[in-house]
Design a protein around this motif. Structure first.
Motif, mmCIF file in Angstrom:
data_model
loop_
_atom_site.group_PDB
_atom_site.id
_atom_site.type_symbol
_atom_site.label_atom_id
_atom_site.label_comp_id
_atom_site.label_asym_id
_atom_site.label_seq_id
_atom_site.Cartn_x
_atom_site.Cartn_y
_atom_site.Cartn_z
ATOM 1 N N PRO A 134 16.163 -10.887 41.841
ATOM 2 C CA PRO A 134 16.545 -9.607 42.442
ATOM 3 C C PRO A 134 17.740 -8.985 41.732
ATOM 4 N N ASN A 135 17.965 -7.726 42.040
ATOM 5 C CA ASN A 135 19.140 -6.976 41.566
ATOM 6 C C ASN A 135 19.357 -7.102 40.061
ATOM 7 N N THR A 136 18.315 -6.795 39.315
ATOM 8 C CA THR A 136 18.407 -6.776 37.856
ATOM 9 C C THR A 136 17.677 -5.541 37.338
ATOM 10 N N LEU A 137 17.941 -5.184 36.112
ATOM 11 C CA LEU A 137 17.157 -4.169 35.418
ATOM 12 C C LEU A 137 16.345 -4.886 34.347
ATOM 13 N N GLY A 138 15.058 -5.010 34.588
ATOM 14 C CA GLY A 138 14.206 -5.731 33.654
ATOM 15 C C GLY A 138 13.090 -4.861 33.126
ATOM 16 N N MET A 139 12.615 -5.205 31.960
ATOM 17 C CA MET A 139 11.470 -4.480 31.407
ATOM 18 C C MET A 139 10.701 -5.360 30.443
ATOM 19 N N ASN A 153 15.278 -3.566 39.808
ATOM 20 C CA ASN A 153 15.679 -2.346 40.514
ATOM 21 C C ASN A 153 14.799 -1.144 40.210
ATOM 22 N N ALA A 154 14.266 -1.060 38.992
ATOM 23 C CA ALA A 154 13.396 0.062 38.627
ATOM 24 C C ALA A 154 11.914 -0.303 38.716
ATOM 25 N N GLY A 155 11.617 -1.519 39.177
ATOM 26 C CA GLY A 155 10.240 -1.986 39.227
ATOM 27 C C GLY A 155 9.603 -1.876 40.594
ATOM 28 N N PRO A 156 8.363 -2.313 40.717
ATOM 29 C CA PRO A 156 7.650 -2.227 41.993
ATOM 30 C C PRO A 156 8.244 -3.138 43.065
ATOM 31 N N ASP A 157 9.007 -4.149 42.664
ATOM 32 C CA ASP A 157 9.657 -5.033 43.643
ATOM 33 C C ASP A 157 10.905 -4.407 44.248
ATOM 34 N N GLY A 159 13.915 -4.133 43.260
ATOM 35 C CA GLY A 159 15.148 -4.904 43.162
ATOM 36 C C GLY A 159 15.202 -6.137 44.035
ATOM 37 N N LYS A 160 14.112 -6.453 44.718
ATOM 38 C CA LYS A 160 14.101 -7.625 45.596
ATOM 39 C C LYS A 160 13.625 -8.884 44.880
ATOM 40 N N GLY A 161 13.096 -8.714 43.656
ATOM 41 C CA GLY A 161 12.513 -9.855 42.959
ATOM 42 C C GLY A 161 11.063 -10.039 43.366
ATOM 43 N N GLY A 195 21.574 -8.304 34.059
ATOM 44 C CA GLY A 195 22.162 -8.651 35.339
ATOM 45 C C GLY A 195 23.555 -8.054 35.440
ATOM 46 N N PHE A 196 24.119 -8.048 36.641
ATOM 47 C CA PHE A 196 25.390 -7.375 36.873
ATOM 48 C C PHE A 196 26.499 -8.370 37.201
#
Length: 253
Positions: A134-139, A153-157, A159-161, A195-196
């Motif tokens: 969760p809480n990441t920006l992935g691509m 965060n920008a995906g279908p989940d 930001g929940k993972g 990640g932040f």
């Protein structure tokens, strides 16, 4: 009677034939043309041997430039994959900047405020599962840096993972439910997350990533607990494509 240069037939005989065709000067070939690649010479529209060589050399050069410009995304992705391998990562192994990034690593857009996590997915043997934190920006991008999916965060989940499934090109097997499913146009794909910091430190994000991230073949779920994380903070490795003749070697690969 020479028509190539726009000279009407009447100039030779004094009589204008009924079927004469006036050739527009704009479509004829001059005897001599000054260009940026040199002087081009023609006889009745036919290039001399030297002119033909000049033009073909220029054509090869233009095609080389076109290959370079069109190939940059592929070369860049290839270099990033090779950088992961150089760091000791195989497909599914995750490189992670546990102490953040510094000048030892060569990236085009890296920063020192993100916890970077990444791997490459080899789909040549079948679909791959990614359990994303969760809480990441992935691509995910394919081998020509084309978009495949967003995670986090920008995906279908949102930001929940969640669990993501990546299918190889041409996949016609079963596609199970319970995943965010995407199909790639290439067998190799780059996956990375940002990640932040928490309270200005990477520790909590690194711990969370190591606990949650799982990458394994759909056909071998038992491998989900065999994760390998490689700390790349301070590790010298290059992910930038070449800008000399080796660029074309990378494209070839």
């Amino acid at each position: 009677i020479t028509l190539m240069k726009g000279i009407p037939a009447v100039a030779a005989t004094g009589i204008k034939p009924k079927m004469v065709t006036e050739i527009p000067v704009s479509i004829t070939t001059p005897d001599r043309v000054e260009t940026r690649i040199g002087t081009l010479e023609f006889f009745d529209g036919v290039p001399t041997k030297k002119t033909a060589e000049l033009v073909y050399d220029n054509l090869k050069f233009m095609r080389g430039v076109e290959a370079f410009l069109n190939g940059i995304p592929g070369a860049s992705l290839y270099a990033m994959q090779q950088g992961s391998i150089e760091a000791g990562a195989d497909s599914g192994d995750v490189i992670i900047t546990e102490g953040l990034m510094n000048s030892r690593a060569m990236y085009l857009t890296g920063n020192t405020e993100s916890v970077y996590m990444g791997t490459y997915l080899d789909l040549s043997n079948g679909p791959m599962v990614v359990e994303s934190p969760p809480n990441t920006l992935g691509m995910v991008n394919d081998m020509f840096f084309r978009y495949v999916a967003d995670l986090g965060n920008a995906g279908p989940d949102k930001g929940k993972g969640g669990k993501f499934l990546f299918l190889p090109p041409g996949w016609d097997g079963e596609t199970p439910e319970g995943y965010y499913t995407y199909q790639s146009k290439t067998n190799c794909n780059l996956l990375f997350w940002r990640g932040f910091l928490v309270d200005g430190k990477p520790d909590a994000t690194v711990k969370m990533a190591k606990e949650i991230i799982k990458v394994y073949p759909l056909a071998s779920p038992e491998q989900r607990n065999n994760m390998k994380f490689i700390n790349t903070t301070g590790l010298i490795h290059n992910t930038v494509h070449s800008n000399d003749i080796h660029f074309y070697t990378e494209i070839h690969a």
